[in-house]
Design a protein around this motif. Structure first.
Motif, mmCIF file in Angstrom:
data_model
loop_
_atom_site.group_PDB
_atom_site.id
_atom_site.type_symbol
_atom_site.label_atom_id
_atom_site.label_comp_id
_atom_site.label_asym_id
_atom_site.label_seq_id
_atom_site.Cartn_x
_atom_site.Cartn_y
_atom_site.Cartn_z
ATOM 1 N N LEU A 95 53.861 36.324 8.635
ATOM 2 C CA LEU A 95 54.318 35.403 9.669
ATOM 3 C C LEU A 95 55.535 34.608 9.209
ATOM 4 O O LEU A 95 56.445 34.344 9.998
ATOM 5 C CB LEU A 95 53.182 34.453 10.057
ATOM 6 N N ARG A 96 55.549 34.232 7.928
ATOM 7 C CA ARG A 96 56.716 33.512 7.404
ATOM 8 C C ARG A 96 57.954 34.397 7.440
ATOM 9 O O ARG A 96 59.052 33.941 7.798
ATOM 10 C CB ARG A 96 56.432 33.035 5.988
ATOM 11 N N THR A 97 57.779 35.664 7.053
ATOM 12 C CA THR A 97 58.908 36.595 7.094
ATOM 13 C C THR A 97 59.398 36.798 8.527
ATOM 14 O O THR A 97 60.603 36.793 8.788
ATOM 15 C CB THR A 97 58.501 37.944 6.485
ATOM 16 N N LYS A 98 58.445 36.958 9.447
ATOM 17 C CA LYS A 98 58.806 37.127 10.845
ATOM 18 C C LYS A 98 59.511 35.891 11.386
ATOM 19 O O LYS A 98 60.505 35.999 12.122
ATOM 20 C CB LYS A 98 57.547 37.414 11.668
ATOM 21 N N GLN A 99 58.997 34.713 11.010
ATOM 22 C CA GLN A 99 59.620 33.473 11.476
ATOM 23 C C GLN A 99 61.038 33.347 10.928
ATOM 24 O O GLN A 99 61.959 32.952 11.652
ATOM 25 C CB GLN A 99 58.775 32.280 11.044
ATOM 26 N N ARG A 100 61.213 33.700 9.651
ATOM 27 C CA ARG A 100 62.542 33.614 9.059
ATOM 28 C C ARG A 100 63.521 34.567 9.739
ATOM 29 O O ARG A 100 64.657 34.185 10.051
ATOM 30 C CB ARG A 100 62.456 33.923 7.561
ATOM 31 N N LYS A 101 63.060 35.799 10.011
ATOM 32 C CA LYS A 101 63.935 36.765 10.685
ATOM 33 C C LYS A 101 64.249 36.321 12.107
ATOM 34 O O LYS A 101 65.378 36.493 12.583
ATOM 35 C CB LYS A 101 63.263 38.133 10.695
ATOM 36 N N THR A 102 63.232 35.734 12.770
ATOM 37 C CA THR A 102 63.455 35.266 14.139
ATOM 38 C C THR A 102 64.482 34.142 14.166
ATOM 39 O O THR A 102 65.367 34.111 15.035
ATOM 40 C CB THR A 102 62.130 34.775 14.754
ATOM 41 N N MET A 103 64.369 33.226 13.213
ATOM 42 C CA MET A 103 65.329 32.115 13.148
ATOM 43 C C MET A 103 66.722 32.629 12.831
ATOM 44 O O MET A 103 67.714 32.160 13.413
ATOM 45 C CB MET A 103 64.860 31.104 12.106
ATOM 46 N N GLN A 104 66.808 33.589 11.907
ATOM 47 C CA GLN A 104 68.114 34.148 11.578
ATOM 48 C C GLN A 104 68.723 34.859 12.781
ATOM 49 O O GLN A 104 69.924 34.715 13.057
ATOM 50 C CB GLN A 104 67.980 35.119 10.402
ATOM 51 N N GLN A 105 67.876 35.625 13.505
ATOM 52 C CA GLN A 105 68.380 36.327 14.677
ATOM 53 C C GLN A 105 68.802 35.351 15.756
ATOM 54 O O GLN A 105 69.804 35.556 16.450
ATOM 55 C CB GLN A 105 67.297 37.266 15.210
ATOM 56 N N ALA A 106 68.021 34.254 15.905
ATOM 57 C CA ALA A 106 68.359 33.244 16.914
ATOM 58 C C ALA A 106 69.705 32.593 16.596
ATOM 59 O O ALA A 106 70.526 32.366 17.496
ATOM 60 C CB ALA A 106 67.266 32.189 16.989
ATOM 61 N N LYS A 107 69.922 32.301 15.317
ATOM 62 C CA LYS A 107 71.205 31.713 14.933
ATOM 63 C C LYS A 107 72.354 32.693 15.177
ATOM 64 O O LYS A 107 73.412 32.309 15.664
ATOM 65 C CB LYS A 107 71.167 31.302 13.455
ATOM 66 N N GLN A 108 72.091 33.966 14.816
ATOM 67 C CA GLN A 108 73.139 34.971 15.023
ATOM 68 C C GLN A 108 73.424 35.165 16.501
ATOM 69 O O GLN A 108 74.587 35.276 16.913
ATOM 70 C CB GLN A 108 72.703 36.299 14.391
ATOM 71 N N ASP A 109 72.344 35.185 17.316
ATOM 72 C CA ASP A 109 72.532 35.339 18.754
ATOM 73 C C ASP A 109 73.281 34.148 19.344
ATOM 74 O O ASP A 109 74.111 34.309 20.248
ATOM 75 C CB ASP A 109 71.170 35.483 19.446
#
Length: 253
Positions: A95-109
């Motif tokens: 879940l931490r990995t998923k949250q980190r990737k989601t946050m990174q993708q959100a910033k990139q988006d």
């Protein structure tokens, strides 16, 4: 008082005067013997000790077996708890990995959306070409840019109009798909489902023009959603032409 016990000297006439007035010791009556309980025999003592020892051994064995069974249950419980702990730790890590990737993708988006929303040109086609270049710069890795160049391409007269009818997130995805189409990576992606546009049914012939030299291709902009949009483009001519961005059931080129 009990009578005096005679002494041998009292019978001697020569010494009789010595005992004439001397008191004699009283006679104490004999006391009956105190009864003494008979001591148990050695055999009875040994039997009693053996019985007590046997009962003690049985009790200790029973306690040992009970403790052994309890220890086994505790070991099984410990293994179950360890499995649950390991699962919880792995799930937390996931879940931490998923949250980190989601946050990174959100910033990139957010950065990509900010770039694509910035109107830098008065002319809509110039703005679109600038947005395509910006997406290409951000999406294509540095080591692949020389190999995956953006070739010359054209826009149909209604392409930008059809693109403008969609939401900002669909527009953003459409720009990314256009970059994949122009660089040739879309045809190698199973998720894009690149195929010729057909006139309403799977058995219909592909839509073509210029005496069949150019074929209208269809590629998924988004999948897994009702009426997911598709990008249509013409392939086979001198340059690739972006035709339209339409909903799934719209079969117009």
């Amino acid at each position: 008082p009990a009578p005096a016990i005679p002494h041998p000297g009292m019978l001697d006439p020569r010494r009789k005067h010595l005992y004439a007035n001397k008191p004699t010791a009283p006679v104490v009556a004999a006391q009956p013997p105190i009864p003494v309980e008979a001591a148990p025999s050695v055999e009875k003592v040994d039997l009693a000790a053996q019985k007590h020892m046997s009962e003690t051994i049985v009790t200790l064995k029973s306690e040992r077996d009970a403790l052994s069974q309890e220890a086994q249950q505790l070991r099984v419980r410990a293994l179950e708890l360890q499995k649950k702990l390991t699962h919880a730790q792995n799930e937390t890590k996931r879940l931490r990995t998923k949250q980190r990737k989601t946050m990174q993708q959100a910033k990139q988006d957010a950065r990509s959306e900010q770039r694509t929303d910035n109107v830098l040109f008065a002319d809509a086609e110039q703005q679109f070409r600038h947005d395509i270049y910006t997406v290409w710069v951000s999406k294509i890795p540095a080591q692949d840019k020389a190999r995956l160049q953006i070739p010359e391409y054209e826009l149909s007269g209604h392409f930008l109009e059809t693109l403008s009818t969609h939401t900002p997130d669909i527009k953003k995805k459409a720009l990314e798909v256009v970059v994949e189409v122009l660089t040739g990576t879309a045809e190698r992606s199973s998720g894009r489902d690149v195929h010729p546009l057909r006139g309403g049914s799977p058995s219909a012939p592909p839509v073509t023009r210029n005496n069949g030299f150019e074929t209208c291709m269809r590629v998924a902009v988004k999948i897994g959603a009702p009426r997911a949009p598709r990008l249509h483009y013409w392939k086979g001519g001198d340059v690739l032409e972006l035709s339209s961005v339409r909903l799934h059931d719209d079969m117009q080129p």
